[in-house]
Write a protein that holds these residues in place. Structure first.
Motif, PDB file in Angstrom:
ATOM      1  N   ARG A  44     -23.067 -81.194   9.609  1.00  0.00           N
ATOM      2  CA  ARG A  44     -22.876 -82.098  10.757  1.00  0.00           C
ATOM      3  C   ARG A  44     -23.808 -83.303  10.681  1.00  0.00           C
ATOM      4  N   GLU A  70     -13.589 -77.191   8.860  1.00  0.00           N
ATOM      5  CA  GLU A  70     -13.306 -78.361   9.704  1.00  0.00           C
ATOM      6  C   GLU A  70     -13.662 -78.079  11.164  1.00  0.00           C
ATOM      7  N   THR A  81     -18.032 -82.450   2.974  1.00  0.00           N
ATOM      8  CA  THR A  81     -18.045 -82.213   4.420  1.00  0.00           C
ATOM      9  C   THR A  81     -18.460 -80.794   4.804  1.00  0.00           C
ATOM     10  N   ASP A  90     -13.622 -84.691   1.910  1.00  0.00           N
ATOM     11  CA  ASP A  90     -12.687 -85.399   2.780  1.00  0.00           C
ATOM     12  C   ASP A  90     -13.321 -86.735   3.127  1.00  0.00           C
ATOM     13  N   THR A  91     -12.540 -87.618   3.719  1.00  0.00           N
ATOM     14  CA  THR A  91     -13.121 -88.865   4.206  1.00  0.00           C
ATOM     15  C   THR A  91     -13.910 -88.572   5.476  1.00  0.00           C
ATOM     16  N   PRO A  92     -14.853 -89.434   5.851  1.00  0.00           N
ATOM     17  CA  PRO A  92     -15.607 -89.199   7.089  1.00  0.00           C
ATOM     18  C   PRO A  92     -14.706 -89.095   8.316  1.00  0.00           C
ATOM     19  N   GLU A  93     -13.536 -89.732   8.253  1.00  0.00           N
ATOM     20  CA  GLU A  93     -12.606 -89.683   9.392  1.00  0.00           C
ATOM     21  C   GLU A  93     -11.664 -88.480   9.332  1.00  0.00           C
ATOM     22  N   ARG A 128     -17.385 -78.194  11.552  1.00  0.00           N
ATOM     23  CA  ARG A 128     -17.828 -79.586  11.447  1.00  0.00           C
ATOM     24  C   ARG A 128     -17.588 -80.339  12.752  1.00  0.00           C
ATOM     25  N   VAL A 181     -16.263 -87.739   0.970  1.00  0.00           N
ATOM     26  CA  VAL A 181     -17.635 -87.231   0.896  1.00  0.00           C
ATOM     27  C   VAL A 181     -17.577 -85.717   1.082  1.00  0.00           C
TER      28      VAL A 181
END
Length: 507
Positions: free
Chosen positions: A153, A203, A120, A37-40, A206, A118
Motif C-alpha cells: 500500500r 487487489e 503491486t 499492474d498500472t498504478p490505476e 491493496r 509496477v
C-alpha cells in the motif's frame, strides 16, 4: 486454456488434505510470485493478472485472463532467465506472450494504459503437488498451497492474508473425469469452491479491505445480437448465472459476505433455477433433475436469513417512525452465511454445473443431446415459453387483490421468471424487449413489498405471544395491506404486451 477447480480448505480439515497429498509421489517447493499492474489498476479492471514467479529457483512469467465460463481461464506461461543478482526480481516483458489469446488481451490493455506497470502485490507459499491419473484416460494435477498474499500500500505499509487452498487442474482427458474427482475430494475433505484468485485477493488487500462488492447479474454475451441455439444456449446461460453465484458464494465462504452478497446470491440462484426450468426443452436430458433440490434448499435458507434480518430491521424502523413501540428482535442466532454456502450437497451441484459449462475441443463436457433444437426450433420454443409466462400473469391481474396469499406469491415468482428469461434473451428480442423490462420492474418491486409485509406479519404474530407490543405491528401491517395491494394492482396493469423473439435471432 486452463481448466481447474479451486477450493478453500477449512482449518480443521487441513491435516486430512495434507495426508492425502502424501499418499503417492509428490513434489514440494516454495513459490514466490510478484504481480504487476498500472498504478490505476488497468489490468485488474479487465480481469487480467500478470506475474513473475520463482518456482524453486526457476523464474516463470504468466498472464491469466477471463475465459469462457466460471471454470476456464486463458493462460500463457514463458520462462525467464535468472537475474544476475539472486535477490533481484525480473521485470515482466509482454512480448513474451505474443501470439497467445491471453497475450493479446494483455497487449490491448497495456496499449490503452496511461502509466507503466509496477509491482503491486505478491504471494509467498509452499506448494505440494501430485499428478493423479483418472480411472479411465487422462490425469489431473492436485496442488495444495499454504502461505500468504501480501499487498503493497505504500513504501512502508503492507497488508497480508493467509492462503490455504487446493487446486485440481485438468492435465489430460475429459472434463467429466475432473468433475467426478472434484466432487469426491470435496465430499471427503469438506472443501468449499472459490473462484477468488490469489490475484483478486491481492487487489482487495491493496484497496484496503478483504471483501469485494456484491456481484450483480451481467448481460449474456452475444455476437451481433445473435445467440447460440439448443444446448449451446443452455451452456451459455448456465455459465452466466454461475458467474454471479460463484462471485458472491466465494465471498461468503471466506467469511466476508454481507447482506448484499447473500441477496445477490439468491438472485443468482433464482436466475439459474429459471434457466433450468425454462431452457430444459432446448436439449432434453442435459439438465440433471437432482440439481434442483440443493439449489432450492440453499435459496430457502438464505431467504430465512434475509427475512429475520433485513426485512425485520426495515419493518421495525418503519414502525418506530409510525410511533409504534419498540419490538425486541428474535434472539435466536441466525444461520452462518458461510455455513449455508458450504453445504455439501450445494457444493456438489455447483461442481457439476461448472463442469456443464465447459466445452473441450469444441465438444460439450457431456454427450450432445440427440434431440437438441436447431435455430428455428430454439426460437419457437422460447417464444412459447415467454408467451406462457406472460399469459399466466395476465390471467391473475384483474383479480389479484382477491387472490389468496399463496397464489399472489405465485404471480410474483412468474414475474421474476419472465424477467430473467427476458434478460437472458435480450439480444434475440425485438426492440421492445428493454421497454418491457422497464414496465415489469414496478410490478416486481410492488409485489416484493407485499411479500415482505406478509413475511413480517407472520413473524410479528409469532412474537406477540411473548411480546404483546408486537400486536401494534400486526395492526399497522393489516391497515397497510389495502394500499399495498392497490399498488400491486396498478403496477400489474401497466405490464402490457410481452416481448417477442426476432426471426434469425439464433445461430
Amino acid at each position: 486454456m486452463e481448466i481447474e477447480f479451486k477450493f478453500l480448505i477449512p482449518p480443521h480439515r487441513l491435516d486430512g488434505v495434507q495426508a492425502a497429498m502424501q499418499q503417492g509421489r509428490y513434489t514440494a517447493r516454495r513459490m514466490e510470485a510478484h504481480y504487476f499492474d498500472t498504478p490505476e489498476g488497468d489490468l485488474a479492471r479487465q480481469g487480467i493478472a500478470w506475474r513473475v514467479r520463482n518456482e524453486g529457483g526457476a523464474w516463470v512469467q504468466t498472464v491469466k485472463t477471463m475465459g469462457a465460463g466460471p471454470l476456464a481461464r486463458e493462460e500463457h506461461n514463458a520462462d525467464l532467465p535468472r537475474p544476475a543478482d539472486p535477490a533481484a526480481v525480473p521485470r515482466p516483458d509482454p512480448a513474451l506472450h505474443a501470439g497467445s489469446a491471453a497475450g493479446q488481451q494483455l497487449a490491448r490493455a497495456l496499449a490503452h494504459a496511461k502509466a507503466s506497470p509496477v509491482e503491486t502485490y505478491g504471494t509467498e507459499f509452499e506448494r505440494v503437488a501430485r499428478d493423479i491419473p483418472f480411472e479411465g484416460e487422462g490425469a489431473m494435477e492436485v496442488a495444495l498451497d499454504t502461505g500468504r498474499v501480501v499487498a503493497h500500500r505504500g513504501t512502508a505499509e503492507e497488508a497480508s492474508a493467509p492462503i490455504c487452498e487446493l487446486e485440481l487442474e485438468l492435465k489430460d482427458g475429459p472434463v467429466s473425469a475432473l468433475v467426478d474427482a472434484a466432487r469426491a475430494w470435496a465430499a471427503t475433505h469438506g472443501l468449499v469452491l472459490s473462484t477468488l484468485s490469489k490475484a483478486e485477493r491481492g487487489e482487495r488487500l491493496r484497496a484496503g479491505g478483504p471483501a469485494g462488492p456484491a456481484a450483480k447479474a451481467t448481460p449474456l454475451r452475444a455476437k451481433k445480437d445473435r445467440l447460440p441455439s439448443g444446448q449451446h444456449l443452455q451452456r451459455a446461460v448456465v455459465g452466466n448465472c454461475l458467474e454471479q453465484i460463484m462471485a458472491n458464494a466465494s465471498e461468503m465462504a471466506q467469511g466476508h459476505g454481507t447482506e448484499k452478497h447473500a441477496h445477490q446470491l439468491r438472485v443468482g440462484i433464482r436466475r439459474l433455477r429459471t434457466a433450468l426450468r425454462e431452457l430444459d426443452g432446448l436439449a432434453p436430458g442435459r439438465f440433471d433433475p437432482a440439481w434442483e433440490a440443493p439449489l432450492r434448499t440453499v435459496f430457502r435458507r438464505l431467504g430465512e436469513l434475509r427475512d429475520s434480518g433485513h426485512v425485520m430491521e426495515t419493518m421495525d424502523a418503519q414502525l418506530r417512525q409510525a410511533g409504534g413501540p419498540e419490538v425486541e428482535l428474535d434472539p435466536t442466532a441466525p444461520a452462518s452465511p458461510a455455513g449455508i454456502v458450504s453445504d455439501g450437497a450445494f457444493q456438489a451441484v455447483l461442481i457439476a454445473l461448472m463442469g456443464f459449462t465447459v466445452a473441450q475441443d469444441g465438444a460439450p463436457s457431456v454427450p450432445p443431446a440427440p434431440q437438441a433444437l436447431d435455430a428455428d426450433g430454439t426460437r419457437r420454443a422460447l417464444r412459447k415459453a415467454l408467451r406462457k409466462l406472460h399469459r399466466g400473469i395476465r390471467k391473475d391481474i384483474a383479480s389479484f387483490s382477491a387472490l389468496p396469499a399463496e397464489r399472489q406469491h405465485r404471480v410474483r415468482k412468474r414475474i421474476k421468471r419472465l424477467r430473467y428469461l427476458t434478460e437472458f434473451l435480450a439480444p434475440a428480442l425485438e426492440g421492445q424487449g428493454r421497454k418491457f423490462l422497464k414496465r415489469l420492474a414496478p410490478a416486481q418491486a410492488a409485489l416484493g413489498r407485499l411479500h415482505d409485509e406478509q413475511v413480517a406479519d407472520g413473524l410479528y404474530r409469532q412474537r406477540a405471544a411473548q411480546h404483546p407490543q408486537a400486536w401494534f405491528a400486526v395492526g399497522w401491517l393489516t391497515a397497510r395491506r389495502k394500499h399495498t395491494l392497490e399498488d400491486c394492482q396498478r403496477a400489474l396493469r401497466r405490464i402490457g404486451d410481452g416481448p417477442e423473439v426476432r426471426k434469425g435471432a439464433f445461430q
